[in-house]
Motif scaffolding. Structure first.
Motif, mmCIF file in Angstrom:
data_model
loop_
_atom_site.group_PDB
_atom_site.id
_atom_site.type_symbol
_atom_site.label_atom_id
_atom_site.label_comp_id
_atom_site.label_asym_id
_atom_site.label_seq_id
_atom_site.Cartn_x
_atom_site.Cartn_y
_atom_site.Cartn_z
ATOM 1 N N GLU A 108 92.817 -42.684 -28.286
ATOM 2 C CA GLU A 108 92.032 -42.019 -29.341
ATOM 3 C C GLU A 108 90.577 -41.821 -28.897
ATOM 4 O O GLU A 108 90.013 -40.736 -29.056
ATOM 5 N N ILE A 109 89.981 -42.849 -28.308
ATOM 6 C CA ILE A 109 88.589 -42.764 -27.872
ATOM 7 C C ILE A 109 88.452 -41.774 -26.722
ATOM 8 O O ILE A 109 87.517 -40.972 -26.684
ATOM 9 N N GLN A 110 89.376 -41.810 -25.774
ATOM 10 C CA GLN A 110 89.309 -40.858 -24.653
ATOM 11 C C GLN A 110 89.470 -39.424 -25.156
ATOM 12 O O GLN A 110 88.796 -38.511 -24.687
ATOM 13 N N GLU A 111 90.337 -39.220 -26.148
ATOM 14 C CA GLU A 111 90.509 -37.879 -26.729
ATOM 15 C C GLU A 111 89.233 -37.423 -27.433
ATOM 16 O O GLU A 111 88.851 -36.254 -27.351
ATOM 17 N N LEU A 112 88.546 -38.338 -28.120
ATOM 18 C CA LEU A 112 87.265 -37.979 -28.751
ATOM 19 C C LEU A 112 86.225 -37.609 -27.698
ATOM 20 O O LEU A 112 85.404 -36.722 -27.909
ATOM 21 N N GLY A 113 86.273 -38.261 -26.556
ATOM 22 C CA GLY A 113 85.377 -37.900 -25.453
ATOM 23 C C GLY A 113 85.669 -36.505 -24.925
ATOM 24 O O GLY A 113 84.762 -35.698 -24.710
ATOM 25 N N ARG A 114 86.959 -36.208 -24.725
ATOM 26 C CA ARG A 114 87.357 -34.859 -24.285
ATOM 27 C C ARG A 114 86.899 -33.814 -25.296
ATOM 28 O O ARG A 114 86.392 -32.761 -24.931
ATOM 29 N N PHE A 115 87.138 -34.096 -26.585
ATOM 30 C CA PHE A 115 86.703 -33.191 -27.648
ATOM 31 C C PHE A 115 85.189 -32.965 -27.584
ATOM 32 O O PHE A 115 84.723 -31.827 -27.701
ATOM 33 N N SER A 116 84.426 -34.025 -27.398
ATOM 34 C CA SER A 116 82.958 -33.919 -27.360
ATOM 35 C C SER A 116 82.491 -33.007 -26.234
ATOM 36 O O SER A 116 81.632 -32.144 -26.434
ATOM 37 N N VAL A 117 83.060 -33.191 -25.053
ATOM 38 C CA VAL A 117 82.666 -32.357 -23.905
ATOM 39 C C VAL A 117 83.101 -30.912 -24.138
ATOM 40 O O VAL A 117 82.336 -29.977 -23.873
ATOM 41 N N ALA A 118 84.306 -30.694 -24.647
ATOM 42 C CA ALA A 118 84.772 -29.328 -24.920
ATOM 43 C C ALA A 118 83.888 -28.654 -25.959
ATOM 44 O O ALA A 118 83.537 -27.472 -25.813
ATOM 45 N N GLU A 119 83.505 -29.377 -26.999
ATOM 46 C CA GLU A 119 82.640 -28.815 -28.045
ATOM 47 C C GLU A 119 81.253 -28.502 -27.491
ATOM 48 O O GLU A 119 80.673 -27.459 -27.786
ATOM 49 N N PHE A 120 80.715 -29.395 -26.648
ATOM 50 C CA PHE A 120 79.420 -29.146 -26.005
ATOM 51 C C PHE A 120 79.500 -27.889 -25.138
ATOM 52 O O PHE A 120 78.621 -27.026 -25.201
ATOM 53 N N ASN A 121 80.565 -27.782 -24.335
ATOM 54 C CA ASN A 121 80.730 -26.597 -23.491
ATOM 55 C C ASN A 121 80.839 -25.329 -24.333
ATOM 56 O O ASN A 121 80.267 -24.290 -23.988
ATOM 57 N N PHE A 122 81.550 -25.390 -25.447
ATOM 58 C CA PHE A 122 81.671 -24.249 -26.356
ATOM 59 C C PHE A 122 80.296 -23.833 -26.864
ATOM 60 O O PHE A 122 79.942 -22.647 -26.875
ATOM 61 N N ASP B 234 91.729 -34.163 -41.521
ATOM 62 C CA ASP B 234 92.027 -33.722 -40.161
ATOM 63 C C ASP B 234 90.825 -32.979 -39.585
ATOM 64 O O ASP B 234 90.929 -31.858 -39.092
ATOM 65 N N HIS B 235 89.648 -33.636 -39.671
ATOM 66 C CA HIS B 235 88.387 -33.011 -39.289
ATOM 67 C C HIS B 235 87.594 -33.949 -38.376
ATOM 68 O O HIS B 235 87.526 -35.145 -38.614
ATOM 69 N N ARG B 236 87.003 -33.379 -37.343
ATOM 70 C CA ARG B 236 86.069 -34.112 -36.503
ATOM 71 C C ARG B 236 84.925 -33.182 -36.143
ATOM 72 O O ARG B 236 85.114 -31.980 -35.972
ATOM 73 N N GLN B 237 83.730 -33.762 -36.059
ATOM 74 C CA GLN B 237 82.534 -32.956 -35.821
ATOM 75 C C GLN B 237 81.631 -33.660 -34.821
ATOM 76 O O GLN B 237 81.298 -34.842 -34.984
ATOM 77 N N LEU B 238 81.221 -32.925 -33.799
ATOM 78 C CA LEU B 238 80.238 -33.421 -32.847
ATOM 79 C C LEU B 238 78.861 -33.238 -33.470
ATOM 80 O O LEU B 238 78.467 -32.120 -33.779
ATOM 81 N N VAL B 239 78.146 -34.337 -33.688
ATOM 82 C CA VAL B 239 76.833 -34.235 -34.324
ATOM 83 C C VAL B 239 75.682 -34.518 -33.365
ATOM 84 O O VAL B 239 74.521 -34.263 -33.690
ATOM 85 N N HIS B 240 76.001 -35.033 -32.183
ATOM 86 C CA HIS B 240 74.944 -35.347 -31.213
ATOM 87 C C HIS B 240 75.558 -35.382 -29.820
ATOM 88 O O HIS B 240 76.641 -35.946 -29.630
ATOM 89 N N PHE B 241 74.861 -34.801 -28.852
ATOM 90 C CA PHE B 241 75.331 -34.832 -27.465
ATOM 91 C C PHE B 241 74.126 -34.625 -26.555
ATOM 92 O O PHE B 241 73.605 -33.508 -26.465
ATOM 93 N N THR B 242 73.649 -35.691 -25.917
ATOM 94 C CA THR B 242 72.479 -35.601 -25.038
ATOM 95 C C THR B 242 72.675 -36.537 -23.843
ATOM 96 O O THR B 242 73.429 -37.517 -23.925
ATOM 97 N N PRO B 243 71.952 -36.268 -22.744
ATOM 98 C CA PRO B 243 72.016 -37.186 -21.610
ATOM 99 C C PRO B 243 71.609 -38.602 -22.038
ATOM 100 O O PRO B 243 70.688 -38.775 -22.836
ATOM 101 N N SER B 244 72.303 -39.589 -21.536
ATOM 102 C CA SER B 244 72.038 -40.979 -21.903
ATOM 103 C C SER B 244 70.875 -41.521 -21.069
ATOM 104 O O SER B 244 70.965 -41.569 -19.846
ATOM 105 N N PRO B 245 69.823 -41.959 -21.733
ATOM 106 C CA PRO B 245 68.692 -42.524 -20.992
ATOM 107 C C PRO B 245 68.958 -43.971 -20.578
ATOM 108 O O PRO B 245 68.281 -44.501 -19.718
ATOM 109 N N SER B 246 69.976 -44.615 -21.162
ATOM 110 C CA SER B 246 70.153 -46.049 -20.961
ATOM 111 C C SER B 246 71.411 -46.411 -20.186
ATOM 112 O O SER B 246 71.882 -47.530 -20.269
ATOM 113 N N TYR B 247 71.952 -45.481 -19.430
ATOM 114 C CA TYR B 247 73.188 -45.778 -18.717
ATOM 115 C C TYR B 247 73.198 -45.022 -17.412
ATOM 116 O O TYR B 247 72.932 -43.828 -17.375
#
Length: 136
Positions: free
Chosen positions: A49-63, A120-133
């Protein structure tokens, strides 16, 4: 008689308020998690589930980047850290390792995704380079 009726009404009101307070305290827990508090997600790398949310986040950012006519896109590698917060839905705080498609440079991003499973809804609300990792 009037005094007894008023005392009975006050007693009922106090009991109702007390019951509401007790219910509110118990109602703040969801599956053993305090509502509103963040909790670490264990075994992130094997959690589908978490890995799928990561894939979704990157796909949404690319979109979103394509909508802005930007060509530099990211490729999903894996979610490396995650936290969950129960709000009106579940808010996930993810650290996502990506690779830039144009340079093969590895970079970690912070993402926040809100999931409302009953809609059945998910929304990317934030996506930025990580300063702490820093990616290994």
């Amino acid at each position: 008689m009037r005094v007894d009726e008023n005392r009975a009404r006050v007693t009922v009101v106090v009991l109702v308020v007390l019951a509401a307070v007790v219910a509110g305290v118990d109602g703040r827990r969801h599956r053993g998690i305090l509502v509103g508090a963040r909790s670490e997600v264990k075994d992130v790398r094997t959690n589908r589930e978490i890995q799928e949310l990561g894939r979704f986040s990157v796909a949404e950012f690319n979109f979103q980047q394509r909508q802005k006519q930007r060509i530099r896109l990211l490729m999903f590698d894996e979610v490396v850290e995650a936290e969950r917060q129960v709000v009106s839905g579940i808010k996930y705080y993810l650290k996502i390792q990506t690779t830039h498609s144009d340079s093969n440079r590895v970079q970690v991003y912070d993402a926040v995704v809100v999931v409302k499973p009953w809609l059945d809804h998910r929304q990317l609300v934030h996506f930025t380079p990580s300063p702490s990792y820093s990616a290994n």
